[in-house]
Design a protein around this motif. Structure first.
Motif, PDB file in Angstrom:
ATOM      1  N   LYS A  34      -7.169  18.581 -11.294  1.00  0.00           N
ATOM      2  CA  LYS A  34      -7.574  18.812 -10.251  1.00  0.00           C
ATOM      3  C   LYS A  34      -7.957  17.612  -8.988  1.00  0.00           C
ATOM      4  CE  LYS A  34      -9.090  23.588 -10.653  1.00  0.00           C
ATOM      5  NZ  LYS A  34     -10.428  24.377 -10.671  1.00  0.00           N
ATOM      6  N   ASN A  35      -8.705  16.592  -9.762  1.00  0.00           N
ATOM      7  CA  ASN A  35      -9.147  15.551  -8.975  1.00  0.00           C
ATOM      8  C   ASN A  35      -8.424  14.529  -8.782  1.00  0.00           C
ATOM      9  OD1 ASN A  35     -11.815  17.044  -8.355  1.00  0.00           O
ATOM     10  ND2 ASN A  35     -12.574  16.134 -10.489  1.00  0.00           N
ATOM     11  N   LEU A  36      -7.295  14.670  -9.278  1.00  0.00           N
ATOM     12  CA  LEU A  36      -6.253  13.499  -9.408  1.00  0.00           C
ATOM     13  C   LEU A  36      -5.843  12.886  -8.061  1.00  0.00           C
ATOM     14  CD1 LEU A  36      -4.475  12.500 -11.871  1.00  0.00           C
ATOM     15  CD2 LEU A  36      -2.776  13.740 -11.373  1.00  0.00           C
ATOM     16  N   ALA A  37      -5.816  13.825  -6.946  1.00  0.00           N
ATOM     17  CA  ALA A  37      -5.352  13.182  -5.576  1.00  0.00           C
ATOM     18  C   ALA A  37      -6.178  12.380  -5.142  1.00  0.00           C
ATOM     19  CB  ALA A  37      -5.296  14.443  -4.472  1.00  0.00           C
ATOM     20  N   THR A  38      -7.646  12.439  -5.440  1.00  0.00           N
ATOM     21  CA  THR A  38      -8.679  11.453  -5.147  1.00  0.00           C
ATOM     22  C   THR A  38      -8.563   9.902  -5.685  1.00  0.00           C
ATOM     23  OG1 THR A  38     -10.097  12.360  -6.539  1.00  0.00           O
ATOM     24  CG2 THR A  38     -10.137  13.471  -4.447  1.00  0.00           C
ATOM     25  N   VAL A  39      -7.752  10.023  -6.901  1.00  0.00           N
ATOM     26  CA  VAL A  39      -7.931   8.709  -7.589  1.00  0.00           C
ATOM     27  C   VAL A  39      -7.248   7.486  -6.978  1.00  0.00           C
ATOM     28  CG1 VAL A  39      -7.366   7.463  -9.664  1.00  0.00           C
ATOM     29  CG2 VAL A  39      -7.935   9.767  -9.787  1.00  0.00           C
ATOM     30  N   ASP A  92       0.750  -1.187  -0.162  1.00  0.00           N
ATOM     31  CA  ASP A  92      -0.202  -0.098  -0.110  1.00  0.00           C
ATOM     32  C   ASP A  92       0.814   1.167   0.057  1.00  0.00           C
ATOM     33  OD1 ASP A  92      -2.173  -1.586   0.039  1.00  0.00           O
ATOM     34  OD2 ASP A  92      -2.696  -1.322   2.228  1.00  0.00           O
ATOM     35  N   SER A  93       1.995   1.215   0.890  1.00  0.00           N
ATOM     36  CA  SER A  93       2.931   2.331   1.101  1.00  0.00           C
ATOM     37  C   SER A  93       3.416   2.494  -0.517  1.00  0.00           C
ATOM     38  CB  SER A  93       3.983   2.211   2.151  1.00  0.00           C
ATOM     39  OG  SER A  93       4.904   3.100   2.061  1.00  0.00           O
ATOM     40  N   TYR A  94       3.909   1.244  -0.921  1.00  0.00           N
ATOM     41  CA  TYR A  94       4.506   1.390  -2.444  1.00  0.00           C
ATOM     42  C   TYR A  94       3.804   2.007  -3.308  1.00  0.00           C
ATOM     43  CZ  TYR A  94       6.823  -0.696  -6.748  1.00  0.00           C
ATOM     44  OH  TYR A  94       7.219  -0.867  -7.753  1.00  0.00           O
ATOM     45  N   ASP A  95       2.412   1.972  -3.343  1.00  0.00           N
ATOM     46  CA  ASP A  95       1.434   2.312  -4.482  1.00  0.00           C
ATOM     47  C   ASP A  95       1.355   3.921  -4.142  1.00  0.00           C
ATOM     48  OD1 ASP A  95       1.341  -0.245  -5.862  1.00  0.00           O
ATOM     49  OD2 ASP A  95      -0.658  -0.495  -4.963  1.00  0.00           O
ATOM     50  N   ALA A  96       1.315   4.143  -2.954  1.00  0.00           N
ATOM     51  CA  ALA A  96       0.814   5.541  -2.495  1.00  0.00           C
ATOM     52  C   ALA A  96       2.216   6.454  -2.768  1.00  0.00           C
ATOM     53  CB  ALA A  96       0.857   5.440  -0.950  1.00  0.00           C
ATOM     54  N   ASN A  97       3.384   6.008  -2.603  1.00  0.00           N
ATOM     55  CA  ASN A  97       4.364   6.740  -2.996  1.00  0.00           C
ATOM     56  C   ASN A  97       4.745   6.711  -4.275  1.00  0.00           C
ATOM     57  OD1 ASN A  97       5.163   7.140  -0.267  1.00  0.00           O
ATOM     58  ND2 ASN A  97       6.023   5.234   0.173  1.00  0.00           N
ATOM     59  N   ARG A  98       4.431   5.761  -5.211  1.00  0.00           N
ATOM     60  CA  ARG A  98       4.676   5.845  -6.730  1.00  0.00           C
ATOM     61  C   ARG A  98       3.617   6.901  -7.111  1.00  0.00           C
ATOM     62  NH1 ARG A  98       4.024   0.610  -9.848  1.00  0.00           N
ATOM     63  NH2 ARG A  98       2.405   0.034  -8.279  1.00  0.00           N
ATOM     64  N   LYS A  99       2.473   6.822  -6.728  1.00  0.00           N
ATOM     65  CA  LYS A  99       1.444   7.882  -7.061  1.00  0.00           C
ATOM     66  C   LYS A  99       1.889   9.207  -6.438  1.00  0.00           C
ATOM     67  CE  LYS A  99      -3.280   9.295  -6.202  1.00  0.00           C
ATOM     68  NZ  LYS A  99      -4.551   9.241  -5.365  1.00  0.00           N
ATOM     69  N   LYS A 100       2.331   9.374  -5.462  1.00  0.00           N
ATOM     70  CA  LYS A 100       2.784  10.625  -5.024  1.00  0.00           C
ATOM     71  C   LYS A 100       4.044  11.044  -6.045  1.00  0.00           C
ATOM     72  CE  LYS A 100       4.787  12.888  -0.867  1.00  0.00           C
ATOM     73  NZ  LYS A 100       5.545  12.897   0.595  1.00  0.00           N
ATOM     74  N   LEU A 101       4.973  10.331  -5.980  1.00  0.00           N
ATOM     75  CA  LEU A 101       5.976  10.595  -7.137  1.00  0.00           C
ATOM     76  C   LEU A 101       5.394  10.992  -8.583  1.00  0.00           C
ATOM     77  CD1 LEU A 101       8.948  10.651  -7.686  1.00  0.00           C
ATOM     78  CD2 LEU A 101       8.727   8.160  -8.676  1.00  0.00           C
ATOM     79  N   ILE A 102       4.340  10.378  -8.960  1.00  0.00           N
ATOM     80  CA  ILE A 102       4.068  10.843 -10.361  1.00  0.00           C
ATOM     81  C   ILE A 102       3.323  12.011 -10.168  1.00  0.00           C
ATOM     82  CG2 ILE A 102       2.091  10.050 -11.926  1.00  0.00           C
ATOM     83  CD1 ILE A 102       2.709   7.329 -11.110  1.00  0.00           C
ATOM     84  N   ILE A 103       2.701  12.518  -9.343  1.00  0.00           N
ATOM     85  CA  ILE A 103       1.850  13.667  -8.859  1.00  0.00           C
ATOM     86  C   ILE A 103       2.778  14.806  -8.791  1.00  0.00           C
ATOM     87  CG2 ILE A 103       0.336  14.879  -7.596  1.00  0.00           C
ATOM     88  CD1 ILE A 103      -1.426  12.409  -6.916  1.00  0.00           C
ATOM     89  N   SER A 104       3.981  14.494  -8.075  1.00  0.00           N
ATOM     90  CA  SER A 104       4.977  15.402  -7.907  1.00  0.00           C
ATOM     91  C   SER A 104       5.431  15.946  -9.167  1.00  0.00           C
ATOM     92  CB  SER A 104       5.938  14.904  -6.788  1.00  0.00           C
ATOM     93  OG  SER A 104       7.090  15.893  -6.722  1.00  0.00           O
ATOM     94  N   GLN A 105       5.810  14.877 -10.005  1.00  0.00           N
ATOM     95  CA  GLN A 105       6.476  15.180 -11.493  1.00  0.00           C
ATOM     96  C   GLN A 105       5.465  15.788 -12.343  1.00  0.00           C
ATOM     97  OE1 GLN A 105       9.473  14.867 -11.813  1.00  0.00           O
ATOM     98  NE2 GLN A 105       9.336  14.245  -9.709  1.00  0.00           N
TER      99      GLN A 105
END
Length: 295
Positions: free
Chosen positions: A290-295, A119-132
């Motif tokens: 805008k709604n990307l963080a909720t996905v 779960d952490s791995y997926d969340a951190n990957r998503k965070k990395l993508i959104i950051s980019q």
């Protein structure tokens, strides 16, 4: 009368010298401010790069831990099978039961940690993508701000050329032609210098695009990656849309000998139209993301 005129000339000369000194001081101040701005921009970029590296390291650590846990699960599965074989073959001892229970408990704990780490791995990957994505949009926005600044400077240059030539309209034809040619040379050089200077931001934009594209590709199984790929049209990104000389065609990448004000206006209008299209595109992308963080 002559004396009065002489005094007036002295005063004018003195005032002119004072103004020139003040202009020189202001120009120097502007240069220093631009240098400070550049240094701050570079410092912020270094900070962003470090954050990106840390985010990537976190993802890598999660990935490595998941591999370790999966290897451990395989190892425990093998041990449990061996214990089960012992039990079925008649070695139904208290020690084997106790060991089997211990291994089962360890397995449960591993599965829980594996679930948390995944779960952490997926969340951190998503965070990395959104950051980019945010980095890319910021760089794109900064690029368009600079393009807007360039257009203003180009317009000022064009206006100065036109007003300077207009001042020479009442002079003798031969002198007027000579002055007009010199003025055109001067402002053509200035116009093209501005174009060259403001064409330099492409490298940063391109770098951020490829970084984002690579991150999205590496994590393409995530839903958020597909959304970003579609919204930003990453597979159809075209750097030509941002190249200043693709629109300032009269300037021919700095090779034009002379540009009159009409030619300058054509280039400016072309750049302004392109800028408006890119700004509209950026705003649309921001709204859709805008709604990307909720996905």
């Amino acid at each position: 009368m002559v004396k009065g005129l002489s005094q007036e000339q002295k005063l004018t000369t003195k005032l002119k010298a004072k103004l020139e000194k003040e202009i020189a001081q202001l120009e120097q101040k502007l240069i220093i401010e631009e240098q400070i701005k550049m240094q701050l921009t570079q410092a912020l970029q270094i900070k962003d790069d470090k954050i990106n590296e840390l985010e990537k390291k976190i993802v890598t650590l999660d990935q490595e831990r998941i591999k370790q846990l999966k290897d451990k699960v395989k190892e425990l599965n093998k041990i449990e099978k061996e214990l089960l074989n012992k039990l079925t073959s008649g070695e139904n001892t208290k020690e084997i039961h106790k060991e089997k229970e211990a291994k089962q408990k360890e397995m449960n704990e591993l599965q829980q940690e594996l679930s948390r780490t995944s779960d952490s791995y997926d969340a951190n990957r998503k965070k990395l993508i959104i950051s980019q994505v945010n980095n890319f949009l910021k760089v794109k926005g900064d690029f368009l701000t600079l393009r807007e600044e360039a257009i203003k400077k180009l317009q000022n240059c064009c206006n100065h050329l036109e007003s300077s030539i207009n001042k020479e309209r009442n002079t003798i034809s031969s002198i007027r032609d000579l002055k007009t040619s010199k003025l055109t040379d001067k402002y053509t050089k200035e116009f093209q210098s501005i174009l060259v200077k403001y064409n330099d931001g492409l490298l940063e934009l391109n770098k951020n695009y490829y970084f984002l594209k690579n991150v999205v590709q590496e994590n393409k199984e995530l839903e958020v990656s597909l959304m970003i790929e579609n919204i930003l049209k990453l597979n159809f990104f075209n750097l030509d849309k941002y190249k200043i000389f693709k629109f300032a065609t009269n300037s021919q990448e700095g090779t034009r000998i002379q540009l009159n004000s009409n030619m300058m206006e054509e280039d400016i209008n072309s750049l302004r139209k392109n800028l408006n299209e890119l700004k509209l595109e950026l705003n649309q992308e921001k709204n859709e993301l805008k709604n990307l963080a909720t996905v």
